[in-house]
Write a protein that holds these residues in place. Structure first.
Motif, short mmCIF file in Angstrom:
data_model
loop_
_atom_site.label_atom_id
_atom_site.label_comp_id
_atom_site.label_asym_id
_atom_site.label_seq_id
_atom_site.Cartn_x
_atom_site.Cartn_y
_atom_site.Cartn_z
N GLU A 64 -49.17 -2.73 -82.42
CA GLU A 64 -49.37 -4.08 -81.90
C GLU A 64 -48.05 -4.82 -81.94
OE1 GLU A 64 -52.15 -8.04 -82.58
OE2 GLU A 64 -52.49 -6.26 -83.83
N LEU A 65 -47.68 -5.40 -80.82
CA LEU A 65 -46.46 -6.17 -80.68
C LEU A 65 -46.83 -7.65 -80.58
CD1 LEU A 65 -44.86 -3.97 -77.87
CD2 LEU A 65 -44.50 -3.76 -80.34
N GLY A 66 -46.37 -8.44 -81.54
CA GLY A 66 -46.69 -9.86 -81.55
C GLY A 66 -47.96 -10.11 -82.33
N ILE A 67 -47.83 -10.64 -83.56
CA ILE A 67 -49.02 -10.77 -84.42
C ILE A 67 -49.20 -12.16 -85.00
CG2 ILE A 67 -49.14 -8.33 -84.93
CD1 ILE A 67 -47.74 -8.87 -87.60
N TRP A 68 -48.33 -13.07 -84.72
CA TRP A 68 -48.37 -14.46 -85.19
C TRP A 68 -48.54 -14.55 -86.69
CZ3 TRP A 68 -46.40 -18.68 -83.59
CH2 TRP A 68 -46.78 -19.89 -84.15
N ASP A 69 -49.77 -14.50 -87.21
CA ASP A 69 -49.93 -14.52 -88.67
C ASP A 69 -50.79 -13.36 -89.16
OD1 ASP A 69 -52.62 -15.24 -88.29
OD2 ASP A 69 -52.60 -16.58 -90.00
N GLY A 70 -51.16 -12.45 -88.27
CA GLY A 70 -51.90 -11.26 -88.68
C GLY A 70 -53.36 -11.26 -88.33
N GLY A 71 -53.91 -12.36 -87.84
CA GLY A 71 -55.32 -12.40 -87.50
C GLY A 71 -55.70 -11.37 -86.45
N SER A 72 -54.84 -11.18 -85.46
CA SER A 72 -55.15 -10.19 -84.43
C SER A 72 -55.12 -8.77 -85.00
CB SER A 72 -54.18 -10.32 -83.25
OG SER A 72 -52.84 -10.07 -83.67
N VAL A 73 -54.26 -8.53 -85.98
CA VAL A 73 -54.22 -7.20 -86.62
C VAL A 73 -55.58 -6.90 -87.24
CG1 VAL A 73 -53.17 -5.80 -88.44
CG2 VAL A 73 -51.75 -7.36 -87.09
N VAL A 74 -56.12 -7.86 -87.96
CA VAL A 74 -57.42 -7.68 -88.61
C VAL A 74 -58.50 -7.49 -87.55
CG1 VAL A 74 -59.15 -8.76 -90.09
CG2 VAL A 74 -56.70 -9.00 -90.62
N PHE A 75 -58.49 -8.34 -86.52
CA PHE A 75 -59.47 -8.23 -85.45
C PHE A 75 -59.45 -6.85 -84.82
CE2 PHE A 75 -60.37 -8.56 -80.88
CZ PHE A 75 -61.70 -8.95 -80.93
N TRP A 76 -58.26 -6.41 -84.38
CA TRP A 76 -58.17 -5.10 -83.71
C TRP A 76 -58.51 -3.96 -84.67
CZ3 TRP A 76 -58.77 -4.97 -78.90
CH2 TRP A 76 -58.22 -5.93 -78.05
N PHE A 77 -58.08 -4.05 -85.92
CA PHE A 77 -58.38 -2.99 -86.87
C PHE A 77 -59.89 -2.88 -87.10
CE2 PHE A 77 -59.12 -0.79 -90.77
CZ PHE A 77 -58.23 0.27 -90.71
N GLU A 78 -60.54 -4.00 -87.32
CA GLU A 78 -61.98 -3.99 -87.57
C GLU A 78 -62.74 -3.52 -86.35
OE1 GLU A 78 -63.67 -4.46 -90.40
OE2 GLU A 78 -61.85 -4.85 -91.55
N TRP A 79 -62.25 -3.83 -85.17
CA TRP A 79 -62.93 -3.44 -83.95
C TRP A 79 -62.67 -1.97 -83.60
CZ3 TRP A 79 -62.50 -6.48 -78.71
CH2 TRP A 79 -63.48 -6.04 -77.82
N LEU A 80 -61.41 -1.56 -83.55
CA LEU A 80 -61.05 -0.22 -83.11
C LEU A 80 -61.15 0.84 -84.20
CD1 LEU A 80 -57.95 -1.13 -80.91
CD2 LEU A 80 -60.33 -0.78 -80.17
#
Length: 164
Positions: free
Chosen positions: A70-86
């Motif tokens: 993942e490129l561009g994560i701001w504060d990490g919320g998207s990392v958690v979202f994508w990890f939990e989803w994928l």
């Protein structure tokens, strides 16, 4: 049910999205009456956008996203979202900002035992092909299944990371 279904896992409210037991503050609807302080993930996605992602993934029910960059994560919320989803084996994320993971993010990593599955690299420019290739070689065995680019939103840096 396909591998990427969010049915029954996600709830939308006016200023937040709840995925299982995780709270994501919807930054597009941020207001002064937010009562959770920093006990949440910042999230710069709207319901409409997440619905578009869901539509995309439902057309690929047998795909497995084992290695995600993942490129561009701001504060990490998207990392958690994508990890939990994928549910990948490894999710590596970079951001150009000079900062660290938030305390809430670190608690999620520790509480879920994700230290070996989730890695963030702050201060990493998406246009730095050498750094990206080094990270992918080390953490993803030189193989990627999915690249999520939500970084600079500018042509040249995006092109350079794509080429890397």
């Amino acid at each position: 049910m396909d591998n990427f279904s969010l049915n029954g896992r996600i709830a939308w409210q006016k200023d937040r999205m709840i995925l299982d037991d995780l709270v994501f503050r919807l930054e597009h609807y941020r207001s002064d009456d937010w009562e959770l302080g920093d006990e949440c993930f910042c999230f710069f996605k709207t319901k409409y956008l997440v619905d578009q992602y869901a539509q995309f993934w439902t057309t690929r029910p047998n795909f497995q996203a084992r290695r995600v960059l993942e490129l561009g994560i701001w504060d990490g919320g998207s990392v958690v979202f994508w990890f939990e989803w994928l549910q990948p084996e490894i999710h590596v994320a970079v951001d150009i900002m000079q900062r660290k993971d938030s305390a809430y993010f670190r608690r999620w990593v520790t509480a879920r035992g994700r230290e070996k599955n989730v890695r963030t690299y702050w201060g990493t420019d998406q246009a730095d092909g050498v750094a990206l290739r080094r990270i992918v070689a080390r953490d993803c065995s030189d193989q990627l299944d999915v690249v999520i680019d939500d970084a600079s939103h500018m042509y040249e840096p995006t092109k350079r990371s794509f080429e890397a």
